[in-house]
Design a protein around this motif. Structure first.
Motif, short mmCIF file in Angstrom:
data_model
loop_
_atom_site.label_atom_id
_atom_site.label_comp_id
_atom_site.label_asym_id
_atom_site.label_seq_id
_atom_site.Cartn_x
_atom_site.Cartn_y
_atom_site.Cartn_z
N LEU A 143 -3.97 19.02 -0.51
CA LEU A 143 -3.00 17.92 -0.48
C LEU A 143 -1.80 18.28 0.38
O LEU A 143 -1.37 17.51 1.23
CB LEU A 143 -2.56 17.57 -1.90
CG LEU A 143 -1.42 16.55 -2.00
CD1 LEU A 143 -1.91 15.19 -1.55
CD2 LEU A 143 -0.88 16.49 -3.42
N ARG A 158 5.36 8.05 -5.43
CA ARG A 158 5.27 8.26 -3.99
C ARG A 158 5.70 9.69 -3.63
O ARG A 158 6.71 10.18 -4.10
CB ARG A 158 6.15 7.25 -3.26
CG ARG A 158 6.15 7.38 -1.74
CD ARG A 158 7.04 6.30 -1.14
NE ARG A 158 7.13 6.43 0.30
CZ ARG A 158 8.05 7.19 0.92
NH1 ARG A 158 8.92 7.87 0.20
NH2 ARG A 158 8.09 7.25 2.23
N GLN A 195 -1.06 16.95 5.75
CA GLN A 195 -2.25 16.31 6.31
C GLN A 195 -1.90 15.45 7.53
O GLN A 195 -2.76 14.77 8.06
CB GLN A 195 -2.92 15.45 5.23
CG GLN A 195 -3.44 16.28 4.07
CD GLN A 195 -4.11 15.43 3.01
OE1 GLN A 195 -4.14 14.23 3.12
NE2 GLN A 195 -4.66 16.06 2.01
N GLU A 250 3.16 12.19 6.30
CA GLU A 250 2.14 11.40 5.61
C GLU A 250 2.61 11.03 4.22
O GLU A 250 3.23 11.83 3.52
CB GLU A 250 0.84 12.19 5.53
CG GLU A 250 -0.29 11.34 4.92
CD GLU A 250 -1.65 11.84 5.36
OE1 GLU A 250 -1.69 12.71 6.20
OE2 GLU A 250 -2.63 11.32 4.83
N GLU A 251 2.26 9.80 3.79
CA GLU A 251 2.67 9.28 2.49
C GLU A 251 1.50 9.35 1.52
O GLU A 251 0.37 9.00 1.87
CB GLU A 251 3.15 7.83 2.66
CG GLU A 251 3.61 7.17 1.37
CD GLU A 251 3.97 5.71 1.59
OE1 GLU A 251 3.05 4.94 1.99
OE2 GLU A 251 5.14 5.34 1.40
N HIS A 252 1.78 9.80 0.28
CA HIS A 252 0.76 9.89 -0.76
C HIS A 252 1.30 9.23 -2.03
O HIS A 252 2.51 9.16 -2.25
CB HIS A 252 0.41 11.35 -1.07
CG HIS A 252 -0.07 12.12 0.12
ND1 HIS A 252 -1.41 12.23 0.45
CD2 HIS A 252 0.60 12.82 1.07
CE1 HIS A 252 -1.53 12.94 1.54
NE2 HIS A 252 -0.32 13.33 1.94
N LEU A 298 0.57 9.43 -6.34
CA LEU A 298 -0.06 10.33 -7.31
C LEU A 298 0.12 9.79 -8.72
O LEU A 298 1.17 9.22 -9.07
CB LEU A 298 0.57 11.74 -7.25
CG LEU A 298 0.63 12.44 -5.89
CD1 LEU A 298 1.39 13.73 -6.02
CD2 LEU A 298 -0.78 12.69 -5.36
N GLU A 300 -4.79 12.03 -6.89
CA GLU A 300 -4.24 11.23 -5.80
C GLU A 300 -4.84 9.83 -5.86
O GLU A 300 -6.06 9.66 -5.94
CB GLU A 300 -4.53 11.86 -4.45
CG GLU A 300 -3.90 11.06 -3.30
CD GLU A 300 -4.01 11.75 -1.97
OE1 GLU A 300 -4.73 12.76 -1.90
OE2 GLU A 300 -3.37 11.28 -1.00
N THR A 350 -3.75 7.29 -3.62
CA THR A 350 -3.19 6.63 -2.44
C THR A 350 -4.03 5.43 -2.02
O THR A 350 -3.49 4.33 -1.75
CB THR A 350 -3.08 7.64 -1.28
OG1 THR A 350 -2.30 8.77 -1.72
CG2 THR A 350 -2.44 7.00 -0.08
#
Length: 904
Positions: free
Chosen positions: A141, A185, A193, A197-199, A201, A224, A226
């Motif tokens: 991640l 967020r 990655q 980058e936005e993830h 959870l 995750e 997303t």
């Protein structure tokens, strides 16, 4: 009742202080809670009390600290004159030994479980949240090139500080309360990655506590989500656009007094607003088809209206149309005139559709007035077309409750493969295609709505059989039409295929249960000390986490002569037979154990390899899993499970891992039991043999003494007799040491008989004997202060004799040995110092253990068995005292004994 447990509880504070003092003194620690936490020691004592009382508990401290616990406990027990049983001695010894074996096994198994977990897992230590453990999913991640372990969160992931994650961690660490985050967020900087980058959870920050209950770190676990969040956001945006469009349409409809509709030629499906439903006498929201609308039309107008609609859909004309007809609805709606105005258009796929408005023109018809209403055709947005297209995927059904006749639209064929020629048009065919496990529930829920005196809406989720025999998960919604008395006349509905969504939910649920199963089994194996208890916890974990109806574990005997039931949970099969307490030879389980090959069957009722078909069919069992338990080439037993639901491949894979862990746990506990049995036997054997040797040695010593005094022996005979006498005396000393050792280990410590004694005098008497035996050696003696105390004089003489003899033995012949006794308030000290080569630093920590020497050289003169210093320490501690050693090249070797004048 445990005497040792009662004593520890009553003297816990004193015992902690003594233990801590011993550890600091022996390990060279300089006080301070940061080095040695006395609260942690108190937690270990409480755990030991639990073990003594038969409850499961494990030590917190490491083996280097726990090594000093038995001596302190036995000394306190001696002071209280409380006898300890052999079983209590074993419990204390096993408790200390577990620190070096159990922790390593637990850490190894936990590490393996975390590494294979399908979720994000990491462990943070201390108030600065330092990464101690990171599994592969977590590393992937944040980016494989980013180093985490050993760094704090602020150092490793500085971009998370401004996002509030560090504040959440501080909150959990400070309050001790867990934090659950959903769709949180996370923005990672370049180097993860992708740049920025936005993830999103789902995660839990769980505080981890030490033995005192204080938070020492945080365990993080999450998934995750997303993709799911972004998909939902897109759907919400589309929904908002649709809502705005519909609001504009409603405003126009209210102003015009009309309702709007769309009719799709390919499916016959209608979409309409609430005003159209009201004009037709239908409940808003019920599934709407052209067939249903025609049922609402007055019988004399129905054929004409059908013909006009067919013409409009078949002729390629974009001219506006006007259609008028009478409607009566399906309930108590009075006859009325309605007029439909609209235009033929094409949907996104190029297929014809009618878009228009429906207006109540009853008053105009009755008054023969010309129409005043002019309706403007409404263009529909691309979003509306897409939603309409999706709606055609549903299987629409119309159920006439009077004659049980059911008609279906083309959605039944498109979604489930059933053609109109293959479908029996009745409600029974529908129910026959519902999964047997769902059929009774669905039938009950739908008839509860039909048979109720009021109410229209019905909804249920179930499995529906496709044409190819597979099962689809569906959500089915229906609407009931009733007459004036409330009796149900017909029911219409729409069946939607939700298989893809449900299978994704099931997959995530299985993964969560697999992780929980691995964790529970790993915990049972790592903490297990009793074989039966460990196996039972594993069996209950299998039933609880996998929702199987039966889990049993059988073990092979020592000679591999047959299987015996070790644990079971869930459904109880017959106690005898192929799945009973002792499965017979050539049974399914016996074959799995002999061939060491797993057996998986998704149809055990029809599989000849699986025993007891009648019992399995009676219980409704549809899946079987049997796995051999073995370590290396050594068979251990068999694990078997039965389920009323099919077992997926990923479940079978996790079962293989679980079976390997259980086999290793069984082998470990068996090895530990065998080791304890062997050690107990050896110690008892030493005591028995030593005791039985005393009488013949006494006879030899007495006989040689008589022979030496007899007149007439020549010189050669005299030398032989003296050698026999010397050997017998050495053997007697060795036997005495062995008896003392056995008493110290198995008898609760060295027995002493105290009386008023002067230590100065005891030392002087011993040194006179030593000088007689070693006339060439120089002994420097110094006495200071009052040497009085209450001690066992003979045992103290044994201490002085051993220490001085060792000093002479391991020092140069021309060097001095210094002996000093000195008053120190409420205690008296004894020091024995000698020069020569120092004791190696590696041996200082174990020099007081049995069979240990200060040097690797063999004692060729005394032939000692290496128990002297162990016995010295046991005697000193029996008096409530302590002994220590220091040894350097410059200062030589010094043993220091401190004895309280009165035993505590």
């Amino acid at each position: 009742m445990s005497v040792v447990a009662e004593l520890i509880e009553s003297r816990q504070g004193d015992l902690v202080h003594r233990w801590a003092a011993h550890v600091r003194q022996r390990m060279g620690l300089q006080g301070g809670a940061s080095v040695l936490d006395e609260a942690r020691l108190a937690g270990d004592l409480r755990a030991l009390v639990d073990r003594l009382r038969g409850r499961d508990a494990s030590p917190v401290s490491g083996p280097d600290v726990l090594a000093f616990l038995p001596g302190v406990v036995w000394a306190l027990l001696e002071e209280a004159r409380g006898p300890a049983s052999l079983s209590e001695v074993r419990v204390v010894t096993d408790f200390v030994a577990q620190a070096s074996t159990g922790e390593r096994l637990a850490d190894t198994r936990l590490q393996r479980l975390i590494e294979h977990a399908p979720a994000i897992v990491c462990t943070l230590n201390g108030p600065h949240h330092v990464f101690a453990l990171v599994n592969p999913v977590c590393q992937q991640l944040v980016g494989r090139e980013r180093h985490l372990v050993g760094l704090s969160v602020q150092e490793a992931l500085p971009e998370t500080v401004a996002q509030g994650f560090l504040q959440l961690l501080d909150q959990v660490y400070t309050t001790g309360e867990p934090f659950v985050g959903r769709e949180v967020r996370l923005q990672l900087d370049e180097g993860a990655q992708g740049p920025g980058e936005e993830h999103f959870l789902h995660f839990v920050f769980q505080p981890r506590r030490d033995a005192r209950g204080q938070v020492e770190g945080i365990d993080a676990f999450g998934f995750e989500v997303t993709d799911q969040v972004r998909a939902r956001q897109r759907a919400e945006a589309l929904s908002e656009r649709l809502r705005e469009s519909e609001e504009r349409m409603l405003g126009l409809a209210e102003a015009a007094g009309a309702g709007f509709f769309e009719l799709h030629a390919a499916t016959g499906r209608l979409t309409a607003d609430a005003r159209v439903y009201a004009l037709l006498g239908l409940v808003p929201g019920a599934p709407l088809t052209l067939e249903l609308v025609l049922q609402c039309v007055y019988a004399e107008d129905r054929e004409r209206l059908t013909r006009e609609i067919s013409t409009l859909l078949s002729e390629p004309s974009d001219a506006p149309f006007i259609i008028t007809a009478r409607v009566v609805g399906l309930g108590t709606v009075p006859l009325r005139w309605v007029e439909s105005r609209g235009q033929r258009r094409q949907d996104a796929s190029g297929r014809p559709m009618l878009v228009g408005a429906l207006l109540d023109v009853t008053a105009r018809k009755e008054a023969e007035a010309s129409s005043q209403a002019l309706l403007q055709a409404l263009g529909q947005s691309e979003t509306r077309y897409r939603l309409a297209t999706r709606a055609t995927k549903d299987a629409i059904w119309d159920w006439n409750l009077a004659n049980n006749h059911v008609t279906w639209n083309e959605g039944l064929r498109e979604q489930f493969g059933h053609t109109s020629e293959q479908v029996r048009p009745d409600g029974d065919w529908w129910m026959e295609h519902i999964h047997p496990a769902d059929r009774e529930r669905v039938s009950g829920s739908i008839h509860a709505v039909i048979d109720a005196p009021a109410g229209h809406d019905w909804q249920d989720d179930y499995r529906f059989r496709r044409r190819d025999g597979s099962w689809a998960f569906v959500t089915d919604r229906g609407w009931v039409s009733r007459d004036e008395s409330g009796a149900a006349l017909r029911m219409v509905g729409a069946m939607q295929d939700v298989t893809e969504r449900r299978e994704g939910e099931f997959l995530r649920l299985r993964q969560s249960r697999h992780f929980a199963l691995s964790a529970r089994v790993g915990l049972a194996i790592s903490r297990g000390t009793v074989l039966g208890v460990m196996l039972q916890e594993c069996a209950e974990a299998l039933v609880g986490e996998l929702e199987v109806v039966l889990a049993r574990i059988w073990l092979l005997g020592a000679a591999h002569e047959g299987l015996e039931l070790g644990a079971d949970a869930g459904l109880s099969p017959p106690s005898e037979g192929p799945y009973g307490r002792a499965p017979p030879a050539r049974s399914t389980l016996d074959r799995i154990a002999r061939e060491r090959q797993p057996l998986f069957s998704q149809a055990p009722g029809e599989d000849p390899r699986v025993d007891a078909p009648e019992w399995r069919q009676r219980e409704g069992l549809v899946a079987f899993a049997g796995l051999p338990l073995f370590v290396g080439d050594k068979p251990v037993g068999v694990m078997a499970l039965f389920s009323r639901q099919p077992l997926e491949q990923d479940t079978l894979d996790i079962l293989k891992q679980v079976s390997d862990g259980i086999a290793q746990g069984v082998e470990r506990l068996r090895a530990e039991d065998a080791l304890r049995t062997r050690v107990d036997f050896e110690q008892k054997l030493i005591g028995i043999v030593s005791h039985d040797l005393r009488n013949p040695l006494n006879a030899i010593t007495l006989g040689t003494a008589v022979l030496v005094q007899r007149q007439g022996l020549d010189e050669r005979a005299t030398r032989s007799v003296l050698r026999i006498q010397s050997s017998a005396e050495r053997a007697t000393r060795m036997v005495k040491d062995l008896l003392d050792f056995t008493q110290a280990r198995l008898g609760g410590g060295i027995h002493i008989e105290t009386r008023p004694v002067d230590l100065h005098e005891v030392v002087g008497g011993v040194l006179e004997e030593v000088r007689a035996a070693e006339p060439t050696r120089v002994l420097d003696v110094r006495h200071e202060g009052d040497g009085q105390g209450t001690w066992d004089a003979d045992r103290l003489a044994q201490v002085v004799q051993n220490l001085v003899t060792n000093a002479l033995k391991y020092s140069p012949g021309d060097s001095r040995v210094r002996i000093a006794t000195r008053a120190e308030g409420g205690a008296v000290s004894l020091t024995v110092s000698n020069g020569g080569a120092p004791i190696p630093a590696s041996k200082l920590s174990s020099i007081f253990e049995p069979m240990q020497r200060a040097t690797a050289e063999v004692d060729k003169v005394g032939r000692s068995v290496g128990l002297g210093l162990y016995i010295v320490k046991s005697i000193v501690e029996a008096h409530g005292g302590s002994i220590a050693v220091s040894s350097t090249q410059a200062e030589g070797t010094t043993f220091t004994v401190r004895l309280p004048r009165q035993r505590p």
